[in-house]
Design an enzyme around this catalytic site. Structure first.
Site, PDB file in Angstrom:
ATOM      1  N   ALA A  82       0.841  -1.202   0.000  1.00  0.00           N
ATOM      2  CA  ALA A  82       0.000   0.000   0.000  1.00  0.00           C
ATOM      3  C   ALA A  82       0.875   1.251   0.000  1.00  0.00           C
ATOM      4  CB  ALA A  82      -0.910   0.011   1.220  1.00  0.00           C
ATOM      5  N   GLU A  84       1.065   5.555  -1.841  1.00  0.00           N
ATOM      6  CA  GLU A  84       0.864   6.518  -2.926  1.00  0.00           C
ATOM      7  C   GLU A  84       2.082   6.313  -3.815  1.00  0.00           C
ATOM      8  OE1 GLU A  84      -1.549   8.575  -3.726  1.00  0.00           O
ATOM      9  OE2 GLU A  84      -2.796   8.040  -2.018  1.00  0.00           O
ATOM     10  N   THR A 125      11.336   0.466  -3.574  1.00  0.00           N
ATOM     11  CA  THR A 125      11.600   0.805  -4.978  1.00  0.00           C
ATOM     12  C   THR A 125      13.062   1.173  -5.184  1.00  0.00           C
ATOM     13  OG1 THR A 125      11.195   2.557  -6.603  1.00  0.00           O
ATOM     14  CG2 THR A 125      10.694   3.104  -4.356  1.00  0.00           C
ATOM     15  N   ASP A 126      13.543   0.976  -6.404  1.00  0.00           N
ATOM     16  CA  ASP A 126      14.911   1.399  -6.733  1.00  0.00           C
ATOM     17  C   ASP A 126      15.050   2.920  -6.721  1.00  0.00           C
ATOM     18  OD1 ASP A 126      13.480   1.988  -9.053  1.00  0.00           O
ATOM     19  OD2 ASP A 126      14.858   0.967 -10.419  1.00  0.00           O
ATOM     20  N   GLU A 127      13.890   3.634  -6.714  1.00  0.00           N
ATOM     21  CA  GLU A 127      13.973   5.097  -6.764  1.00  0.00           C
ATOM     22  C   GLU A 127      14.593   5.682  -5.492  1.00  0.00           C
ATOM     23  OE1 GLU A 127      10.618   7.126  -8.532  1.00  0.00           O
ATOM     24  OE2 GLU A 127      10.050   5.321  -9.621  1.00  0.00           O
ATOM     25  N   TYR A 153       7.891  11.399  -3.642  1.00  0.00           N
ATOM     26  CA  TYR A 153       7.541   9.959  -3.611  1.00  0.00           C
ATOM     27  C   TYR A 153       8.722   9.125  -3.138  1.00  0.00           C
ATOM     28  CZ  TYR A 153       7.277   5.206  -5.487  1.00  0.00           C
ATOM     29  OH  TYR A 153       7.340   3.834  -5.622  1.00  0.00           O
ATOM     30  N   LYS A 157       9.327   6.820   0.336  1.00  0.00           N
ATOM     31  CA  LYS A 157       9.652   5.389   0.329  1.00  0.00           C
ATOM     32  C   LYS A 157      10.967   5.144   1.080  1.00  0.00           C
ATOM     33  CE  LYS A 157       7.729   2.481  -1.501  1.00  0.00           C
ATOM     34  NZ  LYS A 157       6.598   1.623  -1.018  1.00  0.00           N
ATOM     35  N   ASN A 182      11.168  -0.536 -12.371  1.00  0.00           N
ATOM     36  CA  ASN A 182       9.824  -0.272 -12.906  1.00  0.00           C
ATOM     37  C   ASN A 182       9.145  -1.562 -13.367  1.00  0.00           C
ATOM     38  OD1 ASN A 182      11.251   2.364 -13.114  1.00  0.00           O
ATOM     39  ND2 ASN A 182       9.311   3.012 -14.006  1.00  0.00           N
ATOM     40  N   VAL A 209       5.513  12.695 -24.161  1.00  0.00           N
ATOM     41  CA  VAL A 209       6.835  12.215 -23.726  1.00  0.00           C
ATOM     42  C   VAL A 209       7.559  13.381 -23.056  1.00  0.00           C
ATOM     43  CG1 VAL A 209       9.070  11.352 -24.541  1.00  0.00           C
ATOM     44  CG2 VAL A 209       6.938  10.468 -25.528  1.00  0.00           C
TER      45      VAL A 209
HETATM   46  P1  NAD Z   1      -0.641   1.448  -7.111  1.00  0.00           P
HETATM   47  O1  NAD Z   1      -0.723   2.918  -6.956  1.00  0.00           O
HETATM   48  O2  NAD Z   1      -1.112   0.799  -8.367  1.00  0.00           O
HETATM   49  O3  NAD Z   1      -1.457   0.752  -5.921  1.00  0.00           O
HETATM   50  C1  NAD Z   1      -1.393   1.195  -4.594  1.00  0.00           C
HETATM   51  C2  NAD Z   1      -2.556   0.571  -3.820  1.00  0.00           C
HETATM   52  O4  NAD Z   1      -2.446   0.985  -2.452  1.00  0.00           O
HETATM   53  C3  NAD Z   1      -3.935   1.014  -4.309  1.00  0.00           C
HETATM   54  O5  NAD Z   1      -4.801  -0.105  -4.389  1.00  0.00           O
HETATM   55  C4  NAD Z   1      -4.408   1.981  -3.234  1.00  0.00           C
HETATM   56  O6  NAD Z   1      -5.822   1.995  -3.060  1.00  0.00           O
HETATM   57  C5  NAD Z   1      -3.708   1.405  -2.000  1.00  0.00           C
HETATM   58  N1  NAD Z   1      -3.517   2.419  -0.942  1.00  0.00           N
HETATM   59  C6  NAD Z   1      -3.011   3.675  -1.089  1.00  0.00           C
HETATM   60  N2  NAD Z   1      -3.007   4.298   0.105  1.00  0.00           N
HETATM   61  C7  NAD Z   1      -3.478   3.397   1.011  1.00  0.00           C
HETATM   62  C8  NAD Z   1      -3.684   3.449   2.412  1.00  0.00           C
HETATM   63  N3  NAD Z   1      -3.404   4.557   3.122  1.00  0.00           N
HETATM   64  N4  NAD Z   1      -4.172   2.354   3.044  1.00  0.00           N
HETATM   65  C9  NAD Z   1      -4.464   1.224   2.331  1.00  0.00           C
HETATM   66  N5  NAD Z   1      -4.315   1.145   1.011  1.00  0.00           N
HETATM   67  C10 NAD Z   1      -3.816   2.210   0.352  1.00  0.00           C
HETATM   68  O7  NAD Z   1       0.871   1.074  -6.804  1.00  0.00           O
HETATM   69  P2  NAD Z   1       1.776  -0.098  -7.397  1.00  0.00           P
HETATM   70  O8  NAD Z   1       2.408   0.364  -8.653  1.00  0.00           O
HETATM   71  O9  NAD Z   1       1.015  -1.373  -7.372  1.00  0.00           O
HETATM   72  O10 NAD Z   1       2.921  -0.157  -6.294  1.00  0.00           O
HETATM   73  C11 NAD Z   1       2.808  -1.019  -5.169  1.00  0.00           C
HETATM   74  C12 NAD Z   1       4.048  -0.878  -4.320  1.00  0.00           C
HETATM   75  O11 NAD Z   1       5.200  -1.238  -5.076  1.00  0.00           O
HETATM   76  C13 NAD Z   1       4.290   0.550  -3.826  1.00  0.00           C
HETATM   77  O12 NAD Z   1       4.745   0.482  -2.487  1.00  0.00           O
HETATM   78  C14 NAD Z   1       5.380   1.082  -4.743  1.00  0.00           C
HETATM   79  O13 NAD Z   1       6.169   2.025  -4.069  1.00  0.00           O
HETATM   80  C15 NAD Z   1       6.155  -0.182  -5.045  1.00  0.00           C
HETATM   81  N6  NAD Z   1       6.856  -0.236  -6.342  1.00  0.00           N
HETATM   82  C16 NAD Z   1       6.189   0.042  -7.502  1.00  0.00           C
HETATM   83  C17 NAD Z   1       6.865  -0.067  -8.724  1.00  0.00           C
HETATM   84  C18 NAD Z   1       6.154   0.170 -10.035  1.00  0.00           C
HETATM   85  O14 NAD Z   1       6.795   0.126 -11.095  1.00  0.00           O
HETATM   86  N7  NAD Z   1       4.841   0.369 -10.056  1.00  0.00           N
HETATM   87  C19 NAD Z   1       8.210  -0.438  -8.756  1.00  0.00           C
HETATM   88  C20 NAD Z   1       8.870  -0.710  -7.537  1.00  0.00           C
HETATM   89  C21 NAD Z   1       8.170  -0.606  -6.352  1.00  0.00           C
HETATM   90  P1  TYD Z   2       6.346   6.473 -14.608  1.00  0.00           P
HETATM   91  O1  TYD Z   2       5.563   5.379 -15.275  1.00  0.00           O
HETATM   92  O2  TYD Z   2       5.597   7.595 -13.969  1.00  0.00           O
HETATM   93  O3  TYD Z   2       7.317   5.752 -13.572  1.00  0.00           O
HETATM   94  P2  TYD Z   2       8.560   6.385 -12.703  1.00  0.00           P
HETATM   95  O4  TYD Z   2       8.537   7.853 -12.798  1.00  0.00           O
HETATM   96  O5  TYD Z   2       8.226   5.900 -11.328  1.00  0.00           O
HETATM   97  O6  TYD Z   2       9.789   5.766 -13.281  1.00  0.00           O
HETATM   98  O7  TYD Z   2       7.329   7.113 -15.683  1.00  0.00           O
HETATM   99  C1  TYD Z   2       8.293   6.313 -16.354  1.00  0.00           C
HETATM  100  C2  TYD Z   2       9.120   7.242 -17.226  1.00  0.00           C
HETATM  101  O8  TYD Z   2       8.282   7.774 -18.258  1.00  0.00           O
HETATM  102  C3  TYD Z   2       9.690   8.436 -16.476  1.00  0.00           C
HETATM  103  O9  TYD Z   2      10.991   8.722 -16.972  1.00  0.00           O
HETATM  104  C4  TYD Z   2       8.750   9.577 -16.835  1.00  0.00           C
HETATM  105  C5  TYD Z   2       8.271   9.203 -18.226  1.00  0.00           C
HETATM  106  N1  TYD Z   2       6.898   9.652 -18.558  1.00  0.00           N
HETATM  107  C6  TYD Z   2       6.671  10.379 -19.744  1.00  0.00           C
HETATM  108  O10 TYD Z   2       7.589  10.657 -20.528  1.00  0.00           O
HETATM  109  N2  TYD Z   2       5.386  10.765 -20.011  1.00  0.00           N
HETATM  110  C7  TYD Z   2       4.346  10.498 -19.179  1.00  0.00           C
HETATM  111  O11 TYD Z   2       3.189  10.922 -19.487  1.00  0.00           O
HETATM  112  C8  TYD Z   2       4.589   9.736 -17.997  1.00  0.00           C
HETATM  113  C9  TYD Z   2       3.481   9.404 -17.049  1.00  0.00           C
HETATM  114  C10 TYD Z   2       5.890   9.329 -17.723  1.00  0.00           C
END
Ligand code: NAD
Ligand code: TYD
Length: 341
Positions: A82, A84, A125-127, A153, A157, A182, A209
């Site tokens: 969970a 943001e 996350t790697d970020e 963000y 994290k 990602n 982009v």
């Molecule tokens: P997402 O935004 O798709 O999903 C987040 C979920 O958490 C949603 O269902 C939302 O309703 C829930 N949520 C938000 N606030 C909450 C709260 N206060 N209580 C309970 N639930 C809550 O995110 P995601 O892309 O699935 O990412 C999941 C996890 O993985 C995150 O911790 C993110 O930092 C991490 N992560 C994501 C990526 C990626 O590429 N998406 C990569 C590495 C790590």
């Molecule tokens: P994103 O999917 O938001 O993941 P993160 O920022 O967590 O890596 O974005 C991936 C890459 O794509 C990032 O370099 C930003 C770029 N991006 C665009 O160029 N256009 C867009 O509309 C979005 C959402 C992201």
């Protein structure tokens, strides 16, 4: 074995619920999710039909609710997805990122301490490592790379990761952390690069982009992330961080062109827009530790994963079309159609 999955109505948490129901049929899963704009109960439609799965709507930062849930369910393992999760939203409004990502983690870990769990796993996350230069392909993020964040963000994290380590050191909480690159795949919310570009290309809309499109991300198919977390919670060493990634670095512009080619749409849809503030240049994971210690390797090559993902969005239009017709439309207009101050 009973496992709490927070954030299971989101992208990776939802995929993880399905992965565990398929691969660990002896586990019972309770999903806790607040159903924010990013959470979608329809993602869990099939899971809800499984007798080993239960959904609870609630906030991980709600102490009373979390305490009662732990008292009632007596979890063996808690996995915290969970959060943001969108960098652009964190630039607009950081506060909710600190509340959910840091304070929510603290509330969950306090409940783990009070009721006892065999494992608390933090999905990070790697970020948290910041970014790498574009002209040094030899450099990769290892678990020893210093934390050096760029966005609200990633800072939130990183704050949570430090707190997890402190709970391990101070209270002996049996905790692990994974830092993944990602992800892409089914149920990815269409504000993120890949699903945004697929949904807009299908509607013949312009594809925004950022900057010159040369920023690099290291893409991993979501199921491979799920298999890594499953391994870490069963076999990873407590107190350790594991980087997760599959050596698949690509520029944003190449990702967008690949999607257009898959869909048979013209490259003229590409529109270069103003760059993201503090935009990280390059992410690249060194996954040697998880490979050597736990034998993890990704299974899906990007060429196959992106085909499967595009196909999923073609087959599941109601899932994403209902999202982009609602509140999301206002978000898109605000973020992309007005100058960013
Ligand atoms: P997402 O935004 O798709 O999903 C987040 C979920 O958490 C949603 O269902 C939302 O309703 C829930 N949520 C938000 N606030 C909450 C709260 N206060 N209580 C309970 N639930 C809550 O995110 P995601 O892309 O699935 O990412 C999941 C996890 O993985 C995150 O911790 C993110 O930092 C991490 N992560 C994501 C990526 C990626 O590429 N998406 C990569 C590495 C790590
Ligand atoms: P994103 O999917 O938001 O993941 P993160 O920022 O967590 O890596 O974005 C991936 C890459 O794509 C990032 O370099 C930003 C770029 N991006 C665009 O160029 N256009 C867009 O509309 C979005 C959402 C992201």
């Amino acid at each position: 074995m009973k496992i709490l999955v927070t954030g299971g109505a989101g992208f990776i948490g939802g995929n993880f619920c399905y992965y565990m129901l398929d691969n660990r049929p002896e586990y019972k899963i309770v999903c806790l999710d607040k159903l924010t704009y990013a959470g979608n109960l329809s993602t869990l439609e099939n899971a809800l039909k499984n007798k080993n799965f239960k959904f609870v709507k609630g906030d991980i930062a709600d102490k009373i609710l979390v305490d009662k849930l732990f008292a009632d369910e007596k979890f063996d393992v808690a996995v915290n997805f969970a959060a943001e999760s969108h960098v652009d939203r964190s630039i607009e409004n950081p506060e909710v990122f600190l509340v959910t990502n840091i304070l929510g983690t603290q509330v969950l870990m306090d409940a783990c301490r009070k009721y006892g769990v065999k494992r608390y796993h933090q999905v990070s996350t790697d970020e948290v490592y910041g970014d790498l230069p574009l002209n040094r392909p030899d450099l990769l993020f290892t678990e020893e790379t210093p934390i050096k964040t760029s966005s609200p963000y990633s800072s939130s994290k990183a704050g949570a990761d430090l707190l997890v380590h402190a709970y391990y050191r101070t209270y002996g909480l049996p905790a692990t952390i994974s830092r993944c690159s990602n992800n892409y795949g089914p149920y990815h919310f269409p504000e993120k690069l890949i699903p945004l570009m697929i949904s807009r290309a299908l509607a013949n809309e312009s594809l925004p982009v950022y900057g010159d499109g040369l920023n690099v991300r290291d893409w991993l198919y979501v199921e491979d992330h799920c298999s890594a977390i499953d391994l870490i919670i069963r076999k990873g060493r407590v107190g350790e961080v594991y980087n997760v990634g599959g050596h698949n670095e690509m520029t944003n512009i190449d990702i967008v062109k690949t999607i257009l080619n898959e869909l048979g749409k013209p490259h003229s849809l590409i529109t270069y827009v103003k760059d993201r503030k503090g935009h990280d240049l390059r992410y690249a994971i060194d996954p040697t530790k998880i490979h050597n210690e736990l034998g993890w390797l990704p299974k899906t090559k990007f060429a196959d994963g992106i085909k499967k993902t595009v196909e999923w969005y073609l087959q599941n239009k109601p899932w994403w079309q209902s999202i982009i017709s609602g509140e999301y439309k206002n978000y898109y207009d605000k973020m992309y159609n007005s100058p960013r101050g």
